[in-house]
Scaffold this active site. Structure first.
Site, mmCIF file in Angstrom:
data_model
loop_
_atom_site.group_PDB
_atom_site.id
_atom_site.type_symbol
_atom_site.label_atom_id
_atom_site.label_comp_id
_atom_site.label_asym_id
_atom_site.label_seq_id
_atom_site.Cartn_x
_atom_site.Cartn_y
_atom_site.Cartn_z
ATOM 1 N N GLU B 140 0.556 -0.972 0.419
ATOM 2 C CA GLU B 140 -0.305 0.139 0.253
ATOM 3 C C GLU B 140 0.914 1.059 0.437
ATOM 4 O O GLU B 140 0.768 2.502 -1.010
ATOM 5 C CB GLU B 140 -0.936 -0.392 1.104
ATOM 6 N N SER B 187 -9.540 6.317 7.599
ATOM 7 C CA SER B 187 -9.771 6.652 8.442
ATOM 8 C C SER B 187 -8.081 6.566 10.185
ATOM 9 O O SER B 187 -8.557 7.688 10.973
ATOM 10 C CB SER B 187 -9.937 5.028 9.233
ATOM 11 N N SER B 190 -0.881 7.463 7.709
ATOM 12 C CA SER B 190 -0.077 7.793 7.916
ATOM 13 C C SER B 190 1.135 9.055 7.581
ATOM 14 O O SER B 190 0.468 9.635 6.216
ATOM 15 C CB SER B 190 0.241 6.760 7.093
ATOM 16 N N ARG B 202 8.201 4.806 5.958
ATOM 17 C CA ARG B 202 6.946 5.869 6.638
ATOM 18 C C ARG B 202 7.532 6.258 8.316
ATOM 19 O O ARG B 202 7.708 6.191 9.540
ATOM 20 C CB ARG B 202 6.068 4.695 7.467
#
Lengths: 308, 308
Positions: B140, B187, B190, B202
């Site tokens: 992702e 939701s 990141s 990240r």
């Protein structure tokens, strides 16, 4: 918290032998000051956006009756800022401004009335009108730091961790005390790097604080007392409303991919896919979710700051 | 977002001449791909905790009818993850898996069905059962970065600031594009430091994201569509619920002390001192307060991270 250093320096406070007394599991146990003189009054106040916090010295009854005018406790009381009248009445009834046995109304006595917080400016006139005293406005950050240093240095059991309602004392090394990060949670939150007495810097803060958590708690659960909210939050299950990694990926995938299944992915995230409305949720679960959402957030703002 | 690099590399996508088309003020304007072949189907999907996002290629009607099998648009559609059935029906009705004019059900065609998100794992079996296709699960984070780089490099008007609903384009220097911080709000949130194509990390994230904001909005205002919430939030006044510095100190003191009177001190902080209950507040004001509380918080987590 009051500027204890200054009061000690000026001979108003004798902190020798200071210790927590009474029931340590109480929310605000008093601090015993065995050598403090009971002459005159000692009161200080912090007037924040949500709460008014009072600290005052209460001489021991027996010390008074035996003619020894030393020994007593520092006591801590709070009122909602919106109920200023109750606070003023408490000060009047307990004669906190003028000392015991002395007439209310006389302003020629050794009255010390230190004050901090935005309300010390906003409500200065009210105190002047009601009691005829001026507030001696101190820098809030300075007094918070002094108070924290006092607790860390002189009151061993004031340093503790709390897990599932159980306190575990933390031994504070006096050699390695500084620097530390002081997170002062009020309506909003201030984060202060403390390098020593009167050596500090406000490094960051957040508008998502106690006011946000309890404000939302009032709206969502209807509870109007902060202590009720805290009690509710101890009885609920945040997984009714919170979305965790397992909910998004499924448990098997977490296992396979080495993801932590229980990591909080989105506070209140489960509400989106639910057909429930507010009245279908338990107050306990709402309270628990609010508590974890905003305490984690404060921890994160700090963590991001310390470990970029 | 789909792994465009890989699709371009594999000759599936022709990005030459790509540009936004249609009404730029639309929420999800399509991207024109004038040189893209209409043969076969191009569909990719991201299945998150709250939303399923589809991107697919739709060949131009006129290109089809004139025998030229090139030209069309990348289109973007979203569904609530809780309504997976609607998404599956949309895919079936629009024959997104098998291309135009080809029979549904045949799996011998050049079907490409890239998928990301936790739901790509969780719902893989559903797609297998319904369409007989396996999801080609991509990382992702990798695809989000590739998609952002694609937009920043090839689609000028996809970079803009937005103030009071008005878009102002941002010119992105191709020489100084990297590093940048990509904040991916789902939701949860990141935050990804992007150093180049396929070079990223990240760096942090937060559980207070879109799910929290809209979850609370559902509970507080009863609105069930995200677009309704956004519209509400444009019409409200956050000062009905938010505590600002002026409320704590008084306006005169702010002037005297050089404090910014309008700085947000505590989101929802005014609720504490009010006797109003939830039904006494306007939905617009609640929505505006939620929007400012959580967008500021995301900005702060990022800021603390970049400028410690």
């Amino acid at each position: 918290m009051t500027n204890l250093d200054e009061m000690e320096y000026n001979g108003l406070l004798d902190l020798e032998g200071a210790e927590l007394c009474g029931d340590l599991e109480e929310r605000n146990p008093p601090i015993s000051l065995p050598n403090q003189s009971s002459d005159g009054a000692l009161l200080a106040v912090d007037i924040g956006g949500t709460l008014i916090k009072l600290v005052y010295f209460e001489g021991n009854e027996d010390a008074m009756s035996h003619g020894r005018a030393t020994g007593g406790q520092l006591r801590f009381v709070k009122f909602q800022t919106s109920r200023l009248d109750e606070c003023l009445e408490f000060i009047r009834l307990n004669r906190l401004l003028y000392g015991r046995g002395l007439d209310t109304g006389s302003t020629s006595l050794n009255v010390k009335f230190k004050a901090t917080g935005g309300g010390a400016f906003k409500f200065a006139d009210v105190f002047k009108e009601k009691f005829g005293v001026s507030l001696d406005k101190l820098d809030e950050m300075d007094t918070v730091v002094t108070g924290a240093n006092f607790l860390l240095k002189k009151i061993p059991n004031e340093s503790f961790t709390c897990m599932h309602g159980k306190r575990t004392p933390v031994v504070v090394s006096q050699q390695n005390l500084f620097p530390y990060l002081l997170v002062n949670i009020g309506s909003g939150v201030s984060m202060i790097k403390v390098m020593g007495n009167r050596k500090f810097e406000r490094v960051t803060g957040t508008h998502i604080g106690g006011g946000t958590m309890f404000g939302l708690a009032k709206l969502l659960t209807g509870c109007t007392r902060y202590d009720d909210f805290l009690q509710l939050s101890q009885q609920g299950d945040n997984l009714v409303l919170d979305l965790i990694v397992k909910d998004i990926c499924g448990e098997l995938v977490c296992l396979k991919q080495g993801l932590s299944a229980s990591t909080l992915a989105s506070s209140f995230g489960k509400v989106l896919s639910s057909r429930r409305k507010l009245s279908d949720y338990k107050a306990e679960d709402l309270a628990t979710t609010l508590l974890s959402a905003f305490t984690y957030n404060i921890a994160q703002v700090i963590y991001s700051f310390i470990y970029p």
